[in-house]
Design an enzyme around this catalytic site. Structure first.
Site, short mmCIF file in Angstrom:
data_model
loop_
_atom_site.label_atom_id
_atom_site.label_comp_id
_atom_site.label_asym_id
_atom_site.label_seq_id
_atom_site.Cartn_x
_atom_site.Cartn_y
_atom_site.Cartn_z
CE1 TYR A 145 40.78 42.42 38.55
CE2 TYR A 145 41.93 40.91 36.94
CZ TYR A 145 40.73 41.80 37.46
OH TYR A 145 39.85 41.86 36.50
CG ASP A 240 45.51 48.66 41.63
OD1 ASP A 240 45.42 47.53 40.77
OD2 ASP A 240 44.53 49.52 41.92
CE LYS A 268 38.12 46.63 44.17
NZ LYS A 268 37.09 45.52 43.55
P1 KE4 Z 1 37.35 46.99 38.47
O1 KE4 Z 1 37.75 47.33 36.67
O2 KE4 Z 1 36.86 45.62 38.48
O3 KE4 Z 1 36.55 48.04 38.80
O4 KE4 Z 1 38.86 46.99 38.93
C1 KE4 Z 1 39.94 46.04 38.71
C2 KE4 Z 1 40.75 46.23 39.73
C3 KE4 Z 1 41.95 46.93 39.81
N1 KE4 Z 1 42.84 46.83 40.86
C4 KE4 Z 1 42.44 46.00 41.93
C5 KE4 Z 1 43.52 46.10 42.90
C6 KE4 Z 1 41.37 45.39 41.98
O5 KE4 Z 1 40.96 44.55 43.13
C7 KE4 Z 1 40.28 45.51 40.99
C8 KE4 Z 1 39.06 44.65 40.92
N2 KE4 Z 1 38.77 43.89 42.04
C9 KE4 Z 1 38.23 42.43 41.75
C10 KE4 Z 1 38.16 41.54 43.07
N3 KE4 Z 1 39.19 40.96 43.39
C11 KE4 Z 1 36.68 42.90 41.11
C12 KE4 Z 1 35.74 41.81 41.21
C13 KE4 Z 1 35.43 41.13 39.99
O6 KE4 Z 1 36.20 41.09 38.99
O7 KE4 Z 1 34.26 40.97 39.47
#
Ligand code: KE4
Length: 430
Positions: A145, A240, A268
């Site tokens: 993801y 990523d 994060k």
């Molecule tokens: P954000 O756009 O949610 O800040 O980051 C996206 C993203 C990009 N790359 C990786 C490897 C990520 O894990 C994420 C976001 N992680 C999720 C948890 N699996 C965020 C939680 C959510 O979607 O509320």
């Protein structure tokens, strides 16, 4: 018994004004049943909900709270920055300082651009890779993801698979055609895609340790194999590290595994809980980014002074106190050993995957090395286990396809409480 009548009332009220009652789908507990708990405060290892229930937190805002909630390190920096106004929309010294700090910590980064989320970071990184190579296609991995950018919602993990929409409606066929997918850890499948799309692939993007199908580690030689392939084919290799950055080591997974990508995306922990993302990499690639180069990317609140203050404090602390990683690894060792002993006692053979202070329990007896093997997990059993742990005051990710994050606020005695709850919850759920 933990009761949450106020959270239940708030959740039904929220349905009328917010899609699904939440601002990010995975929070809605859809995959595990029951209603989400509405939180009011958190400190150290604990979060407190509207009904006054206390939880030991193993999500830590999905990674950022590596020092525990409301750590003085970050709180003090934010309190100090607030009186100077919340945003200027003009450059500030702090943005240079945090860029220099990131460059000093992350092996692959020679130049970096701040944005406001992990999604913005990954969307921007592939645009730059496309602009730099003049090619259109990208390769991602099933179950990884990279945020909700259109190009990534193909065989996507995290909330997308949790809700059963790994290929989301609304993504055009044209966009989807430019995203090729391969199974994680399958280098041959990648080589086949590259051969079939000669000189058309701009980038290969992956989580160097996958956390969005549950935790899956890179097989021996997988990361280096991708590195070699990208060198041969002129493809931009993007790690990523939104989850793994500053979590698995000060320099992230690329430091831990000794493989250097051409670009990295971050999020994060970089913001210490404030909305911050970043992408960076080789100077020759990053100089394609406007206004230095032709690839456009912008953001009103990018480099926001409050977020930079939080991120600067967090990253400075992690850089100056590397013993934090030993502490996190030791306490995670204890958690994993305790769970393995519990499973032995119960005669259960579930799979635990773990790297550093990230781990997942898969309710399957198979090794979990990619999306297909992750999906052999018994998600109904996971749901029962999740709710049993919630009732015991342990707050886990509400999906089989997520990783857990340990913070420095998890003490030996808190770890003992987790291990005890894990045994009882397994007994109740199996
Ligand atoms: P954000 O756009 O949610 O800040 O980051 C996206 C993203 C990009 N790359 C990786 C490897 C990520 O894990 C994420 C976001 N992680 C999720 C948890 N699996 C965020 C939680 C959510 O979607 O509320």
């Amino acid at each position: 018994m933990i009761h949450a009548p106020i959270s239940n009332e708030l959740f039904s009220r929220a349905q009328h004004s917010i899609p699904g009652g939440v601002n990010s789908p995975v929070r809605a507990f859809k995959a595990v049943g029951g209603n989400p708990r509405f939180m009011v405060s958190a400190k150290g290892a604990y979060m407190f909900d509207e009904d006054g229930n206390r939880y030991i937190d193993f999500i830590n805002s999905w990674g950022p709270m590596i020092l525990g909630h409301a750590s003085e390190v970050v709180q003090d920096a934010v309190q100090k920055a607030i009186p100077n106004s919340l945003s200027f929309g003009a450059p500030t010294r702090k943005e240079i300082e945090i860029a220099e700090l990131i460059i000093s910590m992350v092996p692959s980064i020679e130049k970096v651009r701040m944005v406001n989320s992990g999604t913005e970071a990954t969307m921007s990184a592939i645009r730059v890779a496309r602009g730099y190579t003049g090619r259109d296609k990208i390769i991602k991995f099933e179950g990884c993801y990279h945020g909700h950018g259109d190009s990534f919602l193909i065989s996507a993990g995290s909330g997308a698979i949790t809700l059963g929409v790994p290929d989301s409606p609304g993504v055009t066929k044209g966009t989807a055609n430019d995203t090729l997918t391969a199974p994680y850890n399958n280098l041959d499948a990648v080589k086949t895609l590259v051969e079939a799309n000669k000189n058309q692939i701009a980038a290969i993007i992956l989580e160097p340790v996958a956390g969005n199908m549950g935790l899956v580690t890179p097989a021996e030689g997988f990361l280096q194999g991708l590195r070699d392939l990208c060198d041969q084919e002129g493809i931009v290799l993007i790690f990523d590290e939104v989850m793994t950055g500053f979590r698995l080591a000060p320099g992230g997974a690329q430091e831990l595994y000794g493989v250097t990508p051409d670009m990295s995306t971050l999020g994060k922990i970089i913001g210490g809980g404030m909305p911050v993302g970043a992408y960076g990499g080789k100077k020759e690639i990053m100089d394609y980014v406007a206004p230095a180069g032709p690839v456009y990317q912008a953001g009103t609140l990018s480099g926001n002074p409050i977020a930079m203050a939080a991120g600067m404090a967090m990253l400075t602390y992690l850089k100056e106190n590397p013993e934090v990683y030993t502490q996190l690894n030791n306490i995670t060792d204890k958690l994993v050993k305790g769970m393995q002993q519990n499973m032995q006692q119960l005669g259960a053979t579930f799979t635990i995957n773990r790297v550093g202070s990230m781990f997942s329990i898969f309710f399957t007896d198979q090794p979990v090395t990619d999306f297909e093997s992750a999906k052999t997990s018994d998600t109904a059993l996971f749901g029962r286990y999740f709710n049993a742990m919630l009732q015991k005051g342990i707050y886990l990710a509400p999906s089989q396809y997520e990783a857990l994050f340990v913070s420095t606020a998890i003490t030996e005695s808190i770890a003992d409480q987790y291990i005890k709850a894990n045994l009882e919850a397994l007994q109740e759920s199996i």
